[in-house]
Design an enzyme around this catalytic site. Structure first.
Site, PDB file in Angstrom:
ATOM      1  N   ASP A  31      78.015 -69.388 -81.346  1.00 17.72           N
ATOM      2  CA  ASP A  31      79.202 -68.529 -81.858  1.00 17.72           C
ATOM      3  C   ASP A  31      80.051 -69.546 -81.832  1.00 17.72           C
ATOM      4  O   ASP A  31      81.252 -70.122 -82.519  1.00 17.72           O
ATOM      5  CB  ASP A  31      79.588 -67.533 -81.660  1.00 17.72           C
ATOM      6  CG  ASP A  31      78.332 -66.091 -81.965  1.00 17.72           C
ATOM      7  OD1 ASP A  31      77.690 -67.140 -82.448  1.00 17.72           O
ATOM      8  OD2 ASP A  31      78.664 -65.557 -81.132  1.00 17.72           O
ATOM      9  N   PHE A  34      79.936 -73.083 -83.389  1.00 21.79           N
ATOM     10  CA  PHE A  34      80.470 -72.991 -84.713  1.00 21.79           C
ATOM     11  C   PHE A  34      81.697 -73.285 -85.009  1.00 21.79           C
ATOM     12  O   PHE A  34      82.100 -73.684 -86.466  1.00 21.79           O
ATOM     13  CB  PHE A  34      79.521 -70.990 -84.788  1.00 21.79           C
ATOM     14  CG  PHE A  34      79.616 -71.183 -87.024  1.00 21.79           C
ATOM     15  CD1 PHE A  34      78.502 -71.328 -87.711  1.00 21.79           C
ATOM     16  CD2 PHE A  34      80.717 -70.478 -86.974  1.00 21.79           C
ATOM     17  CE1 PHE A  34      79.068 -71.029 -89.432  1.00 21.79           C
ATOM     18  CE2 PHE A  34      80.950 -69.770 -88.728  1.00 21.79           C
ATOM     19  CZ  PHE A  34      80.601 -70.229 -89.476  1.00 21.79           C
ATOM     20  N   ASP A  35      82.388 -72.220 -84.319  1.00 20.99           N
ATOM     21  CA  ASP A  35      84.182 -71.814 -84.620  1.00 20.99           C
ATOM     22  C   ASP A  35      84.032 -73.064 -84.383  1.00 20.99           C
ATOM     23  O   ASP A  35      85.695 -73.322 -85.034  1.00 20.99           O
ATOM     24  CB  ASP A  35      84.187 -71.111 -83.433  1.00 20.99           C
ATOM     25  CG  ASP A  35      83.754 -69.476 -83.227  1.00 20.99           C
ATOM     26  OD1 ASP A  35      83.138 -69.291 -84.763  1.00 20.99           O
ATOM     27  OD2 ASP A  35      83.903 -68.848 -82.893  1.00 20.99           O
ATOM     28  N   SER A  80      73.695 -48.163-115.170  1.00 23.17           N
ATOM     29  CA  SER A  80      73.512 -46.962-115.206  1.00 23.17           C
ATOM     30  C   SER A  80      72.405 -46.541-114.931  1.00 23.17           C
ATOM     31  O   SER A  80      71.827 -46.518-115.900  1.00 23.17           O
ATOM     32  CB  SER A  80      74.369 -46.272-114.343  1.00 23.17           C
ATOM     33  OG  SER A  80      74.043 -45.449-115.441  1.00 23.17           O
ATOM     34  N   ARG A 133      82.424 -52.770-111.258  1.00 26.19           N
ATOM     35  CA  ARG A 133      81.800 -52.544-112.117  1.00 26.19           C
ATOM     36  C   ARG A 133      82.252 -52.235-113.401  1.00 26.19           C
ATOM     37  O   ARG A 133      82.821 -51.744-114.704  1.00 26.19           O
ATOM     38  CB  ARG A 133      80.927 -51.144-111.589  1.00 26.19           C
ATOM     39  CG  ARG A 133      80.324 -50.718-112.389  1.00 26.19           C
ATOM     40  CD  ARG A 133      79.225 -49.197-112.309  1.00 26.19           C
ATOM     41  NE  ARG A 133      78.560 -48.912-113.525  1.00 26.19           N
ATOM     42  CZ  ARG A 133      78.527 -48.267-114.356  1.00 26.19           C
ATOM     43  NH1 ARG A 133      79.126 -47.292-114.011  1.00 26.19           N
ATOM     44  NH2 ARG A 133      77.397 -47.341-115.239  1.00 26.19           N
ATOM     45  N   GLU A 170      75.012 -54.609-104.682  1.00 26.04           N
ATOM     46  CA  GLU A 170      75.452 -53.596-104.035  1.00 26.04           C
ATOM     47  C   GLU A 170      76.246 -53.901-102.426  1.00 26.04           C
ATOM     48  O   GLU A 170      75.841 -54.424-101.851  1.00 26.04           O
ATOM     49  CB  GLU A 170      74.834 -51.941-103.513  1.00 26.04           C
ATOM     50  CG  GLU A 170      75.600 -51.267-103.489  1.00 26.04           C
ATOM     51  CD  GLU A 170      75.375 -50.823-104.321  1.00 26.04           C
ATOM     52  OE1 GLU A 170      75.152 -50.915-105.637  1.00 26.04           O
ATOM     53  OE2 GLU A 170      76.622 -49.173-104.121  1.00 26.04           O
ATOM     54  N   CYS A 421      97.521 -18.063 -91.456  1.00 23.89           N
ATOM     55  CA  CYS A 421      98.744 -17.611 -90.719  1.00 23.89           C
ATOM     56  C   CYS A 421      99.865 -17.396 -91.262  1.00 23.89           C
ATOM     57  O   CYS A 421     100.061 -18.354 -91.690  1.00 23.89           O
ATOM     58  CB  CYS A 421      99.117 -17.804 -89.606  1.00 23.89           C
ATOM     59  SG  CYS A 421     100.574 -17.598 -88.616  1.00 23.89           S
ATOM     60  N   CYS A 427     104.684 -20.452 -85.308  1.00 20.75           N
ATOM     61  CA  CYS A 427     103.468 -20.661 -85.525  1.00 20.75           C
ATOM     62  C   CYS A 427     103.181 -22.204 -85.193  1.00 20.75           C
ATOM     63  O   CYS A 427     103.433 -22.851 -85.438  1.00 20.75           O
ATOM     64  CB  CYS A 427     102.152 -20.348 -86.401  1.00 20.75           C
ATOM     65  SG  CYS A 427     100.342 -20.566 -85.843  1.00 20.75           S
TER      66      CYS A 427
HETATM   67  S1  IVH Z   1      69.408 -52.268-110.672  1.00 25.69           S
HETATM   68  C1  IVH Z   1      70.665 -51.208-114.991  1.00 25.69           C
HETATM   69  N1  IVH Z   1      68.941 -51.125-107.664  1.00 25.69           N
HETATM   70  O1  IVH Z   1      72.331 -47.640-108.434  1.00 25.69           O
HETATM   71  C2  IVH Z   1      70.945 -51.202-113.457  1.00 25.69           C
HETATM   72  N2  IVH Z   1      70.831 -50.812-108.453  1.00 25.69           N
HETATM   73  O2  IVH Z   1      72.986 -45.278-111.261  1.00 25.69           O
HETATM   74  C3  IVH Z   1      70.629 -51.999-112.267  1.00 25.69           C
HETATM   75  N3  IVH Z   1      71.825 -49.122-107.014  1.00 25.69           N
HETATM   76  O3  IVH Z   1      74.937 -48.308-110.537  1.00 25.69           O
HETATM   77  C4  IVH Z   1      70.854 -51.670-111.083  1.00 25.69           C
HETATM   78  N4  IVH Z   1      69.789 -49.597-105.153  1.00 25.69           N
HETATM   79  O4  IVH Z   1      75.205 -49.731-108.444  1.00 25.69           O
HETATM   80  C5  IVH Z   1      69.800 -51.021-109.067  1.00 25.69           C
HETATM   81  N5  IVH Z   1      68.376 -51.477-105.640  1.00 25.69           N
HETATM   82  C6  IVH Z   1      68.682 -51.324-107.015  1.00 25.69           C
HETATM   83  C7  IVH Z   1      70.093 -50.634-106.628  1.00 25.69           C
HETATM   84  C8  IVH Z   1      70.683 -50.802-106.969  1.00 25.69           C
HETATM   85  C9  IVH Z   1      71.857 -49.208-105.464  1.00 25.69           C
HETATM   86  C10 IVH Z   1      73.360 -48.491-107.819  1.00 25.69           C
HETATM   87  C11 IVH Z   1      74.055 -49.211-108.710  1.00 25.69           C
HETATM   88  C12 IVH Z   1      74.308 -48.959-109.757  1.00 25.69           C
HETATM   89  C13 IVH Z   1      73.876 -47.584-109.822  1.00 25.69           C
HETATM   90  C14 IVH Z   1      72.840 -47.302-110.715  1.00 25.69           C
END
Ligand code: IVH
Length: 665
Positions: A31, A34-35, A80, A133, A170, A421, A427
């Protein structure tokens, strides 16, 4: 060596060490080394601003330049996934895919990480943009904050990445970091993050990237988008992406049969509690991109993927005792004291029993083995009892009748689950709680004072209510243990400074039941001073946006109590701002007081949100649907025909944009 070459050399080295350390978990240097390299680069960059690079490893340290996020449209919408909670639906998904493809296919199983999603754009191997998102169509550009996350590469390795692509994943706050952060917040008396997901998304939206850098966020990437990806397999592409420098989940697995999919689900359903980050399910994806394309999308989600969500994790442990806590509003909360048990990454010793109805429903006895669950909240809750494990029965758990602190008979308001109460003004925990609320950051924000100091002043008899704070003398403060001259002076200055806190925050600080920050703001807009508020009747109060029967009754009850009225008088005499300032008054009027207004159609002079704000600033209430109580409709172009018809039927007046502007000007 000339400076430019050394800078480039250091950058390349640091990018590589960063990847070895954070992504591969196998550092090649200590470390300290690196620093030292990092410091050398920082110094050289400072000496040679002409070689600036937005993706230099030094950017990871963050900066405290304030900036607002710019909204950016996503090139591909961020959709989603369809969710399921049952194994039956997983089989249905598998069957649907099989029938639609009518050929062999593989399913890639991976963890569903529970953080906040991010879309990263790379051009020619450089990170150019990171966008949240948002609403799926457009999100916030949080590039500077994302650059502080060390597992996200700013410059890619290798040479087989497409010249332009997006990668999504994520952003997560590991459990360990989350708990440490909450401990710090608790010590500073700030509100806690409910879970690592909120902590991650809250952190990502901070304006100051150096604070983001200190929060140690992490990221897993799970979705590549773009032309010219190296392989046809989703899994294979992600393995490539790992070589380019991305952190890819090591827990992905390709399955050939439905049985293998279930094996994966069942394994991680149990094992996930040992992971360093939060997960809330398993994502199943058809592996071949060609097959994904054939399956396509519905309006909301891909047909080639599904998310199987885990049931909330439970733990079984012994109930040792039930205690009752009295909060600042007098609400009494039953708390279960438990044998310590491991649950979703933390040790749980106490859990909420919510209210009397829940206790009754559970039919609990001391010594029972109970199920604890963590929902979205920080405080875990008891969700059930295993009566088959009831051997030696203890005392039956019952809600108390009298306040554990002052002995007053508890009361229950109509339609409310909680017992209170009623001894609001005498109180002890309620008084202390009210003072603590009064001095808190979002209320009067009195620096130097915290719950412990309040507790000591209270015990010594120096303060019995919030107004007494303003009578404190420096000698009283110095009387406290470990209180130096400087700290005592700070407290006195803090108290004095609080006299400048604006009306809306003083209203919030009073701690009137159900009057939170937003309601206090609305009240401050509707009344020019506290006298006007004291005189307001039920109907006037209810005509204010966000104020319904319950809040209005609570405000009336507050001012009916003579102790409260005296307190307000005392605060006023100490010079607190119990009135609106001139600037606050300038853009607020009572012109629309008592009027319920519906906004409909498309406008030219202001946006809908601006009109909503204008209505509120002028004392009106913005409503969502037409009824006989609607005062008028603020109508723009293209108001829907059904609304128009309803307005005519109910005789509700239609006011156009110009008429409205004249009305309030
Ligand atoms: S694939 C078209 N893979 O879950 C779909 N999503 O409701 C692309 N998420 O908004 C997403 N782990 O934030 C995918 N291994 C994973 C995931 C993942 C978490 C989340 C992501 C997305 C939501 C889907």
């Amino acid at each position: 060596m000339i400076a430019k070459d050394r800078i480039n050399e250091l950058r390349a080295q640091l990018h590589r060490h960063n990847y070895n350390y954070y992504v591969l978990n196998s550092p090649e240097i200590a470390d300290k080394e690196f620093d030292d390299l990092m410091r050398e680069l920082q110094d050289l960059e400072q000496e040679h601003p002409e070689f600036r690079d937005g993706n230099s490893p030094t950017v990871r340290i963050g900066s405290d330049l304030n900036k607002n996020f710019i909204q950016v449209a996503h090139k591909y919408p961020m959709l989603s996934l369809a969710n399921t909670y049952s194994e039956g639906e997983v089989s249905d998904f598998y069957e649907r895919v099989r029938r639609a493809l009518n050929e062999d296919f593989e399913i890639c199983c991976e963890m569903k990480y529970d953080g906040t999603s991010i879309s990263l754009t790379y051009e020619d191997g450089q990170l150019v943009r990171a966008v949240t998102r948002g609403d799926g169509e457009k999100g916030d550009d949080v590039t500077d904050n994302v650059k502080t996350i060390r597992t996200i590469p700013m410059v890619l390795h290798g040479d087989n990445y497409p010249s332009s692509f997006e990668i999504r994943g994520e952003i997560l706050m590991p459990w360990e970091v989350f708990e440490e952060l909450n401990r710090e917040k608790e010590a500073r008396e700030e509100s806690l993050f409910a879970n690592p997901r909120n902590a991650a998304s809250g952190t990502l939206k901070l304006q100051n990237s150096s604070i983001v850098a200190s929060r140690k966020l992490d990221a897993y990437l799970y979705y590549l988008l773009g032309n010219n990806l190296p392989c046809d397999g989703h899994y294979e592409n992600l393995q490539e992406a790992q070589r380019w420098g991305f952190k890819i989940s090591p827990l992905m697995r390709k399955c050939q049969t439905l049985q293998e999919v279930f094996d994966f689900i069942n394994h991680w359903n149990l094992e996930r509690k040992n992971l360093p980050v939060a997960t809330d399910g398993i994502v199943l994806k058809v592996n071949s991109l060609k097959q994904q394309k054939n399956l396509g999308f519905t309006a909301k989600s891909p047909r080639w993927a599904i998310a199987y969500k885990f049931q909330a994790e439970q733990a079984l442990t012994r109930l040792n005792k039930v205690t009752f806590q009295v909060g600042r509003t007098g609400a009494v909360t039953p708390v279960a004291n438990l044998d310590p048990v491991q649950l979703s990454g933390t040790v749980v010793k106490r859990a909420s029993l919510h209210n009397a109805d829940i206790i009754k429903g559970l039919d609990l006895y001391i010594g029972d083995m109970v199920y604890v669950e963590k929902g979205g909240e920080i405080i875990p809750k008891i969700t059930g009892v295993d009566t088959s494990l009831r051997f030696m029965i203890g005392e039956k758990v019952e809600f108390i009748k009298n306040c554990p602190e002052c002995g007053s008979r508890l009361v229950r308001f109509e339609g409310e689950a909680a017992y209170y109460c009623p001894n609001e003004t005498a109180c002890p925990p309620q008084i202390k709680g009210k003072i603590e609320h009064f001095i808190s950051r979002k209320a009067m924000n009195i620096e130097g004072l915290g719950p412990e100091t309040v507790d000591s002043f209270f015990r010594l008899g120096h303060i019995k209510n919030t107004a007494d704070l303003y009578d404190l003398r420096i000698e009283d403060i110095k009387e406290l243990d470990r209180m130096g001259d400087k700290s005592a002076e700070n407290i006195i200055n803090g108290i004095e400074a609080s006299k400048q806190v604006p009306f809306e925050r003083v209203l919030f600080a009073l701690g009137i039941r159900f009057v939170g920050e937003t309601v206090a703001k609305k009240i401050a807009r509707a009344f020019s001073d506290i006298e006007e508020l004291e005189k307001a009747d039920l109907e006037t109060l209810k005509s204010i946006d966000e104020i319904g029967e319950k809040i209005a009754q609570s405000i009336l009850a507050y001012f009916e109590n003579v102790t409260n009225r005296n307190l307000v008088e005392k605060l006023k005499s100490h010079g607190l701002r119990l009135f609106r300032s001139e600037e606050e008054t300038l853009d607020t009027t009572n012109k629309l007081l008592g009027q319920s207004i519906l906004i409909s159609g498309v406008f030219t002079h202001h946006s809908r949100d601006e009109y909503k704000d204008i209505i509120e600033k002028n004392g009106g209430k913005n409503v969502g649907s037409i009824s006989s109580k609607t005062s008028f409709i603020l109508a723009g172009e293209n108001m829907g025909p059904s609304k128009l018809e309803k307005a005519h039927k109910l005789g509700v007046r239609i006011v156009n944009e110009e008429e409205f502007i004249t009305l309030i000007s």
